[in-house]
Scaffold this motif. Sequence first.
Motif, PDB file in Angstrom:
ATOM      1  N   ARG A  23       7.078   6.956  10.592  1.00  0.00           N
ATOM      2  CA  ARG A  23       5.830   6.213  10.806  1.00  0.00           C
ATOM      3  C   ARG A  23       6.169   4.788  11.232  1.00  0.00           C
ATOM      4  O   ARG A  23       7.256   4.299  10.921  1.00  0.00           O
ATOM      5  CB  ARG A  23       5.032   6.076   9.497  1.00  0.00           C
ATOM      6  CG  ARG A  23       4.489   7.338   8.927  1.00  0.00           C
ATOM      7  CD  ARG A  23       3.630   7.017   7.699  1.00  0.00           C
ATOM      8  NE  ARG A  23       2.976   8.207   7.201  1.00  0.00           N
ATOM      9  CZ  ARG A  23       3.500   9.023   6.297  1.00  0.00           C
ATOM     10  NH1 ARG A  23       4.666   8.749   5.757  1.00  0.00           N
ATOM     11  NH2 ARG A  23       2.843  10.099   5.921  1.00  0.00           N
ATOM     12  N   VAL A  53      12.898  12.849   0.278  1.00  0.00           N
ATOM     13  CA  VAL A  53      11.573  13.153  -0.256  1.00  0.00           C
ATOM     14  C   VAL A  53      11.106  12.012  -1.146  1.00  0.00           C
ATOM     15  O   VAL A  53      11.806  11.639  -2.092  1.00  0.00           O
ATOM     16  CB  VAL A  53      11.608  14.458  -1.094  1.00  0.00           C
ATOM     17  CG1 VAL A  53      10.213  14.815  -1.585  1.00  0.00           C
ATOM     18  CG2 VAL A  53      12.225  15.601  -0.307  1.00  0.00           C
ATOM     19  N   GLY A  54       9.945  11.455  -0.832  1.00  0.00           N
ATOM     20  CA  GLY A  54       9.393  10.373  -1.651  1.00  0.00           C
ATOM     21  C   GLY A  54       8.252  10.875  -2.503  1.00  0.00           C
ATOM     22  O   GLY A  54       8.453  11.505  -3.550  1.00  0.00           O
ATOM     23  N   ARG A  55       7.008  10.650  -2.026  1.00  0.00           N
ATOM     24  CA  ARG A  55       5.844  10.965  -2.849  1.00  0.00           C
ATOM     25  C   ARG A  55       5.739  12.431  -3.238  1.00  0.00           C
ATOM     26  O   ARG A  55       5.153  12.759  -4.269  1.00  0.00           O
ATOM     27  CB  ARG A  55       4.576  10.484  -2.124  1.00  0.00           C
ATOM     28  CG  ARG A  55       4.501   8.949  -2.058  1.00  0.00           C
ATOM     29  CD  ARG A  55       3.549   8.500  -0.981  1.00  0.00           C
ATOM     30  NE  ARG A  55       3.970   9.026   0.312  1.00  0.00           N
ATOM     31  CZ  ARG A  55       3.187   9.136   1.360  1.00  0.00           C
ATOM     32  NH1 ARG A  55       1.932   8.770   1.295  1.00  0.00           N
ATOM     33  NH2 ARG A  55       3.672   9.616   2.500  1.00  0.00           N
ATOM     34  N   ALA A  82      10.303   2.023  -5.280  1.00  0.00           N
ATOM     35  CA  ALA A  82      10.196   0.945  -6.261  1.00  0.00           C
ATOM     36  C   ALA A  82       9.079   1.283  -7.248  1.00  0.00           C
ATOM     37  O   ALA A  82       8.009   1.741  -6.840  1.00  0.00           O
ATOM     38  CB  ALA A  82       9.895  -0.363  -5.544  1.00  0.00           C
TER      39      ALA A  82
HETATM   40  C1  LIG Z   1       5.611   3.788  -4.561  1.00  0.00           C
HETATM   41  C2  LIG Z   1       6.586   3.720  -3.413  1.00  0.00           C
HETATM   42  C3  LIG Z   1       7.660   2.860  -3.486  1.00  0.00           C
HETATM   43  C4  LIG Z   1       8.575   2.786  -2.417  1.00  0.00           C
HETATM   44  N1  LIG Z   1       9.653   1.966  -2.536  1.00  0.00           N
HETATM   45  C5  LIG Z   1      10.599   1.963  -1.556  1.00  0.00           C
HETATM   46  C6  LIG Z   1      11.806   1.215  -1.706  1.00  0.00           C
HETATM   47  O1  LIG Z   1      12.061   0.573  -2.722  1.00  0.00           O
HETATM   48  N2  LIG Z   1      12.673   1.237  -0.670  1.00  0.00           N
HETATM   49  C7  LIG Z   1      12.452   1.961   0.485  1.00  0.00           C
HETATM   50  O2  LIG Z   1      13.277   1.961   1.398  1.00  0.00           O
HETATM   51  N3  LIG Z   1      11.337   2.696   0.628  1.00  0.00           N
HETATM   52  C8  LIG Z   1      10.411   2.716  -0.368  1.00  0.00           C
HETATM   53  N4  LIG Z   1       9.308   3.511  -0.236  1.00  0.00           N
HETATM   54  C9  LIG Z   1       9.161   4.365   0.961  1.00  0.00           C
HETATM   55  C10 LIG Z   1       9.720   5.768   0.685  1.00  0.00           C
HETATM   56  O3  LIG Z   1      11.105   5.735   0.459  1.00  0.00           O
HETATM   57  C11 LIG Z   1       9.427   6.707   1.859  1.00  0.00           C
HETATM   58  O4  LIG Z   1      10.036   6.190   3.008  1.00  0.00           O
HETATM   59  C12 LIG Z   1       7.934   6.869   2.126  1.00  0.00           C
HETATM   60  O5  LIG Z   1       7.213   7.052   0.933  1.00  0.00           O
HETATM   61  C13 LIG Z   1       7.676   8.066   3.055  1.00  0.00           C
HETATM   62  O6  LIG Z   1       8.160   9.255   2.481  1.00  0.00           O
HETATM   63  P1  LIG Z   1       7.178  10.299   1.750  1.00  0.00           P
HETATM   64  O7  LIG Z   1       6.118  10.664   2.739  1.00  0.00           O
HETATM   65  O8  LIG Z   1       8.090  11.441   1.379  1.00  0.00           O
HETATM   66  O9  LIG Z   1       6.599   9.602   0.557  1.00  0.00           O
HETATM   67  C14 LIG Z   1       8.385   3.585  -1.264  1.00  0.00           C
HETATM   68  C15 LIG Z   1       7.279   4.432  -1.205  1.00  0.00           C
HETATM   69  C16 LIG Z   1       6.386   4.519  -2.247  1.00  0.00           C
HETATM   70  C17 LIG Z   1       5.215   5.469  -2.151  1.00  0.00           C
END
Ligand SMILES: Cc1cc2nc3c(=O)[nH]c(=O)nc-3n(C[C@H](O)[C@H](O)[C@H](O)COP(=O)(O)O)c2cc1C
Length: 326
Positions: free
Chosen positions: A174, A226-228, A18
Amino acid sequence: MNIGKLTIEGKALLAPMAGVADRAFRELCVSYGAAGVTSEMVSAKGFTMGDRKSKALLMLSDAERPAAVQIFGDDPKILAEAARNALEFNPNWIDINMGCPAPKIAGNGGGASLMKNPVLAQDIARAVVSELDNTDIPVTVKFRTGWDKEHINCVEFARRMEDVGVAAVTVHGRTKEQMYAPGIDYDAIAAVKKAVSIPVIGNGDIIDGPTASVMLERTGCDAVAVGRGAQGRPWVFEQINAYLSPELRIIPEPPMSEIMRVMINHVQKICEYKGEEIGMKEARKHAAWYVRGVRGAAQFRADIGRLSTMEELTELAIKVIEADRE
Ligand SMILES: Cc1cc2nc3c(=O)[nH]c(=O)nc-3n(C[C@H](O)[C@H](O)[C@H](O)COP(=O)(O)O)c2cc1C
């Protein structure tokens, strides 16, 4: 990997984010080989009540396929109605958010708080799946390992989802309590993979080919999200795909001139889709990610906080490239 009848080519999807993974960013990630994308989360309640902002968030373009819309909430009937209404945007699948820890969501019965109420979570999934029964649109669910370390219940949770016809699950390694703190529970994701026969997408701390490979190998998951690791680095998908290819190719980070070109292209897209005024404001966080690591980044971040036109962004890009050469 098949999500229902949908075939996903490739191993690395963009995780929903988001405020970050909007249409402009998703299209960019797909152009670098993301195997699939998901919209920003949308409140099922708000959307079914006709909220215009929700509609804008759910819009999917042809340049970002395959793509899911993601909904959240705590009422099975409303989520089912939202899923049905979301078909208007032609999603390739529909994802339900059961992992968000934000107080606004989890404090209102939705997101990760559903991990404390697996029966309700299953009712929600069942209602959405049965609402879409006469369509080809599969339903997936994204959740965490559990609420806290004393309540790791992702295996039971995943089984419940599979039992009501959910086509795939994404597991963020997590607990809710961990929020985004470092440390991924690969064993919990591996246990989910062993327990269900639907595809499992592993998520958490993937930032490049090697970390994607660790997730795949340690958990046996079918794909990664992949998120961040994609923030300010949409090319990460190309890097992961190359690393996972039989040649095990390592693609280095692009040179700063290329990073600035991608940044400008990205911000142009945001402005095109949202207008320059909103677009430039939203672009600031992305610009800060793109300049991360460059010499003098702190000063550039201060400049970025004042950005309001494309011309200013181009000037900044030139300064960043010069600083990087010094
Ligand atoms: C800024 C931000 C917004 C996120 N928004 C959502 C969302 O809208 N829906 C969701 O299921 N997860 C959301 N997440 C979680 C990510 O999809 C992901 O599960 C989480 O960041 C862990 O993955 P990463 O370590 O690759 O970032 C969000 C994470 C971040 C950092």
